[in-house]
Write an enzyme that holds these catalytic residues in place. Structure first.
Site, short mmCIF file in Angstrom:
data_model
loop_
_atom_site.label_atom_id
_atom_site.label_comp_id
_atom_site.label_asym_id
_atom_site.label_seq_id
_atom_site.Cartn_x
_atom_site.Cartn_y
_atom_site.Cartn_z
N CYS A 34 0.95 -0.75 -0.35
CA CYS A 34 -0.13 0.11 0.32
C CYS A 34 0.99 0.97 -0.11
O CYS A 34 2.05 1.37 0.18
CB CYS A 34 -1.34 -0.18 1.35
SG CYS A 34 -1.78 -1.24 1.67
N ASP A 440 18.32 38.53 -12.90
CA ASP A 440 16.90 38.64 -13.16
C ASP A 440 16.45 39.79 -13.07
O ASP A 440 16.21 40.47 -11.61
CB ASP A 440 16.26 37.39 -12.63
CG ASP A 440 14.74 37.57 -13.17
OD1 ASP A 440 14.80 37.89 -14.99
OD2 ASP A 440 13.67 37.83 -13.17
#
Length: 490
Positions: A34, A440
């Protein structure tokens, strides 16, 4: 993590979905495996065994739980965070390289021997490349069984199986049901489409997910003919190993809605992998946000938008070309340049449902490009031609299995490739979560507004954000007024 028994037990007992995909829980009494968040009553700790991959659990003789569907959980975030051999191999396996080129092709892409690849994957994941690819084929098969009406023989081929017998045996072994029984269980809840080759799927992710900048960035920079925003979904064309596709991705409650039309269903697993990579769906937002929030200057931004992802790409070469086209021009100008390139060199496609017209041209299609036809400065033409040559003839690899260090070095050696372009490609094409753009303009403006300072001060301050500086960049960009930060109107 699977080796930390006590930690795994606590996660299973808490049904903690954050650990889905990090490890798998096998129960010795039921022979079922599981995901940690399985809703059933947790087994006794002495009956638990933990595995690092679904393939390892399957090889140990456990079958997938019918309730929690562990094979369909989000992938481990490690493979997109790391740059080592195992992570690169896992990204390529997810991209379908073993199915198309075999284990030998995988080894050749990575530059190692087959034996080295198998040894390292076995040591860390408990399964070799064939078993890992088999687990992926089983998941693809279940998806096709439950969401299409394809005859089983066609479906087996589409899922990557060499024979219907192997397909039947694998499905029975992994899911403890025959393909016909799986389809019967899904009847009434499966979503199908009348269009040939069209699938409607749900792409899971680890919560939280903040969709605004993720879809806003993709839509604001969309290349006309290749990408569009239509009816509340981001749509784009995909170049795939056996043909092409069109995908529509929509943010929905608890998952990403995915409507995928393929010319060849053998490309399903690859297409899904690339869409997950595009939207950064295998990220661990709790880990990322937890570290970034330790910075008092960044903490309010993280609290305001938990779960920001890094918008990436479905094609590393494509984004690199677009990054060069966008050097020192506005977003609108970059889109115009890219659209002209698409019309002149892209492959036409049909899209009855919208306005998509072309695949973005690959490097080989651009190899004969006449630089004089480009309406841009001569220096940028030279940069673009150098990139195309490197991608076509120079061995520059910007794909899922690329070596980030080598790619950065190769890009930096090309004319016209400064730090901004290299790091943009590292962030979007290579998927490096620590890529950073201190020069930037948006990052610099955010740094000044937060009181950090200019590029040099920002670089020093950002050391505390490692290895998640690409995610920090998304938060910094969000302080500005730009369409990339906003989810488009439906």
């Amino acid at each position: 993590m699977h080796e930390d028994f006590e930690r795994c037990v606590r996660a299973v007992q808490a049904k903690d979905a954050r650990f889905d995909g990090w490890f798998y829980t096998a129960v010795t009494t039921t022979r079922i495996y599981c995901r940690p968040s399985c809703p059933v009553v947790p087994p006794k700790p002495e009956n638990m065994r933990f595995y690092p991959s679904a393939a390892a659990a399957q090889q140990a003789g456990f079958r997938a739980c019918k309730r929690c569907r562990p094979d369909a959980s989000p992938g481990s975030p490690q493979w997109n965070e790391r740059a080592d051999l195992v992570a690169r191999a896992m990204r390529l396996i997810a991209d379908g390289v073993v199915d198309t080129d075999g284990v030998g092709g995988l080894a050749a892409r990575l530059g190692y021997s087959v034996r080295q690849i198998e040894r390292q994957l076995m040591a860390e994941l408990g399964a070799g490349p064939l078993a890992l690819a088999r687990a992926q084929r089983a998941q693809t098969a279940r998806m096709l069984i439950e969401t299409t009406k394809l005859p089983m023989a066609e479906l087996a081929l589409a899922a990557g199986f060499g024979s219907i017998r192997t397909f039947n045996d694998t499905v029975r072994e992994v899911f403890a049901l025959s393909p016909t029984e799986l389809r019967g269980r899904a009847r009434g809840r499966a979503r199908t489409d009348r269009s040939a080759g069209t699938l409607v799927l749900r792409l899971p992710y680890r919560a939280p997910l903040f969709p605004d900048n993720l879809f806003g960035h993709l839509v604001a920079t969309a290349v006309p003919g290749v990408e569009e925003w239509r009816d509340g979904a981001y749509r784009r064309t995909l170049r795939l190993p056996h043909g092409h596709g069109v995908v529509a991705l929509r943010p929905e409650r608890g998952h990403i809605g995915c409507r995928l039309t393929l010319t060849d269903l053998r490309d399903l697993a690859t297409a899904i992998s690339r869409c997950r990579r595009l939207l950064d769906l295998d990220a661990d937002p709790v880990a990322v946000d937890g570290q970034l929030a330790r910075d008092p200057l960044l903490a309010p931004l993280v609290a305001a938008a938990p779960g920001r992802r890094v918008p990436r790409t479905v094609d590393g070469d494509e984004f690199a070309v677009r990054a060069v086209l966008g050097q020192q021009v506005s977003t609108a100008a970059a889109r115009t340049h890219a659209a002209r390139l698409v019309v002149a060199h892209g492959t036409p496609v049909e899209d009855p449902e919208g306005g998509l017209t072309h695949l973005f041209p690959g490097a080989e299609a651009l190899a004969g490009l006449d630089p004089e036809t480009l309406a841009m400065p001569r220096s940028r033409r030279r940069t673009l031609i150098a990139l195309i040559d490197a991608l076509t003839f120079g061995g520059l690899d910007l794909g899922a299995g690329s070596d980030w260090g080598k790619a950065r070095a190769a890009l930096s050696a090309l004319p016209g490739f400064g730090p901004w372009t290299v790091e943009s490609i590292a962030m979007r094409s290579l998927g490096d979560p620590d890529a950073f753009l201190p020069t930037d303009l948006g990052v610099k403006n955010a740094g000044m507004a937060l009181g950090i300072g200019g590029s040099s001060a920002m670089t020093a301050h950002a050391a505390a954000w490692r290895p998640w500086r690409a995610y920090a960049t998304q938060h910094l960009w969000a302080t500005g007024d730009h369409p990339i930060n906003d989810l488009p109107a439906a």
